[in-house]
Design a protein around this motif. Sequence first.
Motif, mmCIF file in Angstrom:
data_model
loop_
_atom_site.group_PDB
_atom_site.id
_atom_site.type_symbol
_atom_site.label_atom_id
_atom_site.label_comp_id
_atom_site.label_asym_id
_atom_site.label_seq_id
_atom_site.Cartn_x
_atom_site.Cartn_y
_atom_site.Cartn_z
ATOM 1 N N GLU A 81 14.854 -32.712 53.840
ATOM 2 C CA GLU A 81 14.917 -31.317 53.391
ATOM 3 C C GLU A 81 13.521 -30.789 53.043
ATOM 4 O OE1 GLU A 81 17.888 -30.056 50.134
ATOM 5 O OE2 GLU A 81 15.943 -30.007 49.173
ATOM 6 N N ASP A 121 18.133 -35.513 51.534
ATOM 7 C CA ASP A 121 17.647 -34.594 50.497
ATOM 8 C C ASP A 121 17.204 -35.510 49.354
ATOM 9 O OD1 ASP A 121 17.326 -32.883 48.361
ATOM 10 O OD2 ASP A 121 19.332 -32.005 48.455
ATOM 11 N N ASP A 148 18.173 -33.695 44.870
ATOM 12 C CA ASP A 148 19.091 -32.551 44.866
ATOM 13 C C ASP A 148 19.274 -32.054 43.437
ATOM 14 O OD1 ASP A 148 21.279 -30.825 45.987
ATOM 15 O OD2 ASP A 148 22.429 -32.011 44.558
ATOM 16 N N GLY A 149 19.208 -30.742 43.283
ATOM 17 C CA GLY A 149 19.340 -30.151 41.943
ATOM 18 C C GLY A 149 18.016 -30.155 41.207
ATOM 19 N N ARG A 205 22.179 -26.765 52.740
ATOM 20 C CA ARG A 205 21.743 -27.192 54.061
ATOM 21 C C ARG A 205 22.769 -28.098 54.730
ATOM 22 N NH1 ARG A 205 17.078 -26.328 50.302
ATOM 23 N NH2 ARG A 205 18.904 -26.871 49.067
ATOM 24 N N GLU A 248 22.933 -31.737 53.045
ATOM 25 C CA GLU A 248 23.831 -31.572 51.904
ATOM 26 C C GLU A 248 25.291 -31.439 52.364
ATOM 27 O OE1 GLU A 248 20.777 -29.349 48.797
ATOM 28 O OE2 GLU A 248 21.596 -28.159 50.421
HETATM 29 MN MN MN Z 1 19.862 -30.208 47.492
#
Ligand code: MN
Length: 331
Positions: free
Chosen positions: A90, A113, A116-117, A274, A278
């Motif tokens: 990502e 990814d 994430d977050g 994505r 994701e």
């Molecule tokens: Mn993410």
Amino acid sequence: MTQRTSFKKFLAQHLQGEHSIALSAMLGDIVNACKQIAIAIDSGALAGNMGSLGSENVQGEVQKALDVITNDIFIECNQRSGYVAGMVSEEMDSIIEVAKKYKQNGQYLLLFDPLDGSSNVNVNISVGTIFSILKSPNNKPELADFLQPGTAQVCAGYALYGTSTMLVLTTGNGVNGFTLDNESGEFYLTHANMQLVKDTEEFAINMSNYRFWEAPVQRYIDECLQGKDGKRKKDFNMRWVASMVAEVHRILVRGGVFMYPIDTKLQVKGGKLRLMYEANPMSFIVEQAGGVATTGMQRILEIIPTGLHQRVSVMMGSANEVDRLIAYHQN
Ligand code: MN
Ligand code: AHG
Ligand code: MN
């Protein structure tokens, strides 16, 4: 005390078929990466890596120092198994090449990814890592080789850096969760054969986008909010962590529906989340646990990708609720 099943032992017992040897090597590397990422995140402000870099990633999002650190860790740990032909992240514009000497058996693609977050790191709220594994048609993959639908995934999983560090994964034969024992540094099976309940009274959506949503999503949420007094005849609860990994994990454990739908603000981009990093891996996991994952109009796993960083509308979780969302979109 009953004997605990370590991650290694689980893989030895459960991985079968043509991918088993490669997957066991690749998952060993992924676990190492996630353990190192957990340490990097744990050190928090002490390590001085909580800030933003001022740079933007390929998606035009401001990168946190940890976005880059975790990306580097993931790449470094996963290029030497001999099985990875190429990777995409990502956080990176183009394909991550694997050195020729490391891809003698380069038959797989790794998509991820790394963090994430990431808007949650400097407020000490759960974050995660998401990954997806595809078969590679050759050991010198090009862009087109990565653009396979989610149904082609051989394996998908996530690490959740929460109150404990967990790894949850599927190889297309159910979903299993493992918890990191910090003392031994081993993951142990703690959540065997995770099943997503079909009914729920809990939804997760960023309500601040309400006015931008399409009518079917507004209708669904309106009815949830009316609770016992409305059509649904039951009260609903809401959660929004702003970490998809934490959200999906909660839903796997106690049911719920997670949505990041397309809205008028996101129209140009196609959505927020994505597809390759994701939506696809999480949809594979959710479906394997008995849930449903859709854009509202289409099963996510059947989308034919057109770009590495493509974004999609996402609705996933407890089957009866997601089926209702699909029905509202069909009207
Ligand atoms: Mn993410
Ligand atoms: P990432 O940190 O990898 O960019 O992903 C963040 C995603 C997802 O995890 C979360 O559900 C969503 O963005 C949160 O979006 P809002 O800040 O719009 O609520
Ligand atoms: Mn990320």
